[in-house]
Design an enzyme around this catalytic site. Sequence first.
Site, PDB file in Angstrom:
ATOM      1  N   LYS A 132       0.796   9.558  -5.173  1.00 22.19           N
ATOM      2  CA  LYS A 132       1.874  10.049  -4.316  1.00 22.19           C
ATOM      3  C   LYS A 132       2.342  11.388  -4.882  1.00 22.19           C
ATOM      4  O   LYS A 132       2.757  11.458  -6.052  1.00 22.19           O
ATOM      5  CB  LYS A 132       3.056   9.065  -4.299  1.00 22.19           C
ATOM      6  CG  LYS A 132       2.692   7.640  -3.886  1.00 22.19           C
ATOM      7  CD  LYS A 132       2.479   7.516  -2.392  1.00 22.19           C
ATOM      8  CE  LYS A 132       2.105   6.123  -1.957  1.00 22.19           C
ATOM      9  NZ  LYS A 132       0.708   5.755  -2.257  1.00 22.19           N
TER      10      LYS A 132
ATOM     11  N   TRP B  56      -3.049   9.921   3.196  1.00 24.80           N
ATOM     12  CA  TRP B  56      -2.262   9.080   4.101  1.00 24.80           C
ATOM     13  C   TRP B  56      -1.047   9.871   4.521  1.00 24.80           C
ATOM     14  O   TRP B  56      -0.316  10.409   3.675  1.00 24.80           O
ATOM     15  CB  TRP B  56      -1.811   7.786   3.410  1.00 24.80           C
ATOM     16  CG  TRP B  56      -1.119   6.864   4.372  1.00 24.80           C
ATOM     17  CD1 TRP B  56      -1.704   5.944   5.195  1.00 24.80           C
ATOM     18  CD2 TRP B  56       0.298   6.797   4.640  1.00 24.80           C
ATOM     19  NE1 TRP B  56      -0.752   5.310   5.954  1.00 24.80           N
ATOM     20  CE2 TRP B  56       0.483   5.812   5.638  1.00 24.80           C
ATOM     21  CE3 TRP B  56       1.409   7.469   4.149  1.00 24.80           C
ATOM     22  CZ2 TRP B  56       1.738   5.480   6.147  1.00 24.80           C
ATOM     23  CZ3 TRP B  56       2.667   7.151   4.660  1.00 24.80           C
ATOM     24  CH2 TRP B  56       2.829   6.160   5.644  1.00 24.80           C
TER      25      TRP B  56
ATOM     26  N   LYS C 296      -2.462  -4.449   3.670  1.00 26.21           N
ATOM     27  CA  LYS C 296      -1.333  -4.841   2.816  1.00 26.21           C
ATOM     28  C   LYS C 296      -1.294  -6.362   2.703  1.00 26.21           C
ATOM     29  O   LYS C 296      -1.442  -7.079   3.709  1.00 26.21           O
ATOM     30  CB  LYS C 296      -0.011  -4.367   3.434  1.00 26.21           C
ATOM     31  CG  LYS C 296       0.086  -2.849   3.586  1.00 26.21           C
ATOM     32  CD  LYS C 296       0.705  -2.237   2.365  1.00 26.21           C
ATOM     33  CE  LYS C 296       1.055  -0.777   2.549  1.00 26.21           C
ATOM     34  NZ  LYS C 296       0.885  -0.049   1.281  1.00 26.21           N
TER      35      LYS C 296
ATOM     36  N   ASP D 200      -1.315   2.403  -8.047  1.00 22.06           N
ATOM     37  CA  ASP D 200      -0.515   3.254  -7.164  1.00 22.06           C
ATOM     38  C   ASP D 200       0.885   3.386  -7.782  1.00 22.06           C
ATOM     39  O   ASP D 200       1.130   4.283  -8.593  1.00 22.06           O
ATOM     40  CB  ASP D 200      -0.488   2.654  -5.748  1.00 22.06           C
ATOM     41  CG  ASP D 200       0.321   3.484  -4.753  1.00 22.06           C
ATOM     42  OD1 ASP D 200       0.948   4.463  -5.168  1.00 22.06           O
ATOM     43  OD2 ASP D 200       0.341   3.150  -3.550  1.00 22.06           O
TER      44      ASP D 200
ATOM     45  N   GLU E  87      -5.709  -2.593  -4.797  1.00 24.03           N
ATOM     46  CA  GLU E  87      -4.701  -1.571  -5.115  1.00 24.03           C
ATOM     47  C   GLU E  87      -3.402  -2.218  -5.590  1.00 24.03           C
ATOM     48  O   GLU E  87      -2.873  -3.110  -4.929  1.00 24.03           O
ATOM     49  CB  GLU E  87      -4.466  -0.713  -3.858  1.00 24.03           C
ATOM     50  CG  GLU E  87      -3.476   0.427  -4.053  1.00 24.03           C
ATOM     51  CD  GLU E  87      -3.406   1.356  -2.837  1.00 24.03           C
ATOM     52  OE1 GLU E  87      -4.439   1.536  -2.150  1.00 24.03           O
ATOM     53  OE2 GLU E  87      -2.315   1.883  -2.567  1.00 24.03           O
TER      54      GLU E  87
ATOM     55  N   ASP F 267      -4.017  -3.827  -0.690  1.00 25.74           N
ATOM     56  CA  ASP F 267      -2.869  -3.324  -1.443  1.00 25.74           C
ATOM     57  C   ASP F 267      -1.793  -4.403  -1.609  1.00 25.74           C
ATOM     58  O   ASP F 267      -1.151  -4.800  -0.630  1.00 25.74           O
ATOM     59  CB  ASP F 267      -2.286  -2.098  -0.712  1.00 25.74           C
ATOM     60  CG  ASP F 267      -1.254  -1.362  -1.547  1.00 25.74           C
ATOM     61  OD1 ASP F 267      -0.929  -1.827  -2.657  1.00 25.74           O
ATOM     62  OD2 ASP F 267      -0.761  -0.299  -1.084  1.00 25.74           O
TER      63      ASP F 267
END
Length: 367
Positions: free
Chosen positions: A265, A320, A164, A241, A218, A193
């Site tokens: 997701k 994940w 991240k 994402d 990402e 990300d």
Amino acid sequence: MRIDRINVYSAQLPVKSGVYRMASADVEALDSTLVEIATDDGFFGWGETCPIGPVYQPHHALGARAAIAEIAPGLIGQDIASIRLLAKRMDERLNGHGYAKAAFDMAFLDLLGQKLGVPISTLLGGALTDRVPAYYSLIVGAPDETARIAADKVKAGYPRLQVKIGGRNLDEDVAVVHKVWEAVGYGARIAVDGNRGLTVAAAIHLDRLCQAIPFVFEQPCNTMDEIATLKGRVTHPVYLDESTEDQNAVLRAISMGIADGFGFKVTRLGGLTKMTTVRDLCAIRSLPHSCDDAWGGDIIAAACVHLAATVEPRRMEGAWIAQEYIKGHFDQKHPVIIKQGHIAVPQRPGLGVKPEPGMFGKPVAIY
Ligand code: 0XW
Ligand code: MG
């Protein structure tokens, strides 16, 4: 097999390490919403939706429960046999709010799987494997410490890491990417990300300053339009994402050619059934993707893993699940567990997991 009763529960999931840090938000505890559907022939099906706070994407826990309150009364007495009719019924009760409908879709599939005696992966088209890869998400942190954790996680068997970045100075983001790469090299695939946190300019700088490192970028910027402007200006593959807010957003991104892959997701896309469409669109264009959710316990984890098992392994970027960041499990006997960076696909009918009776206390709503 008709819906007799719907119980809605709230489960508090504190972050084990204290805080989960992303460019867009820090979260310390998540409020998960669970639906339990009882049928007239004695089955119980479960679904879950758990936004990672109210800022990560336009979802929030109270919003999920308000949406469920609109939808649930219209489901009582409905037959479970047709998931498509049930989806239509939900759309007749409420426009949008796919992340709340996703919990119901999970519970419908859980019930149907139990009734037919097959795992949900079978209902989603059939599993290609009995074990899917996971990936580890390294929160926004100091470069040396992040690289140390990265090396540990590769040793533990994770085939992929997500680093991240964002919400701080560019030099720290550049340093963390270099340090992680020095620590793990080709030992794991790397996703960087930005969680919507970078300007287009910062994304271009980071891309240039990390030129030789093979990572996928990402959701670097906030909107799909900003990300579209990166095409031809950055050399790293770009994955979307948060911008994949629904099936149409995925179709748009693929047809515009601005996504080299996705972090999907399940609840944001509106549930497992809707996910099968974007899964198949990605297959047509050989696009890799993950099967994640924002957060959640064993119910969401099982849903992600069932779906991941139906994706061609060479394009599967991992499932994940929040296990590394939460304490305990909803189902002590059949928990969804990461072992050596991989997760066994539940083989029992339906989701294959059942929360311990009474563990969520009294329902917050009953329909
Ligand atoms: C790593 N995740 C799947 C978990 C958090 O919800 C954030 C998310 C992501 O990729 O953005
Ligand atoms: Mg992401």
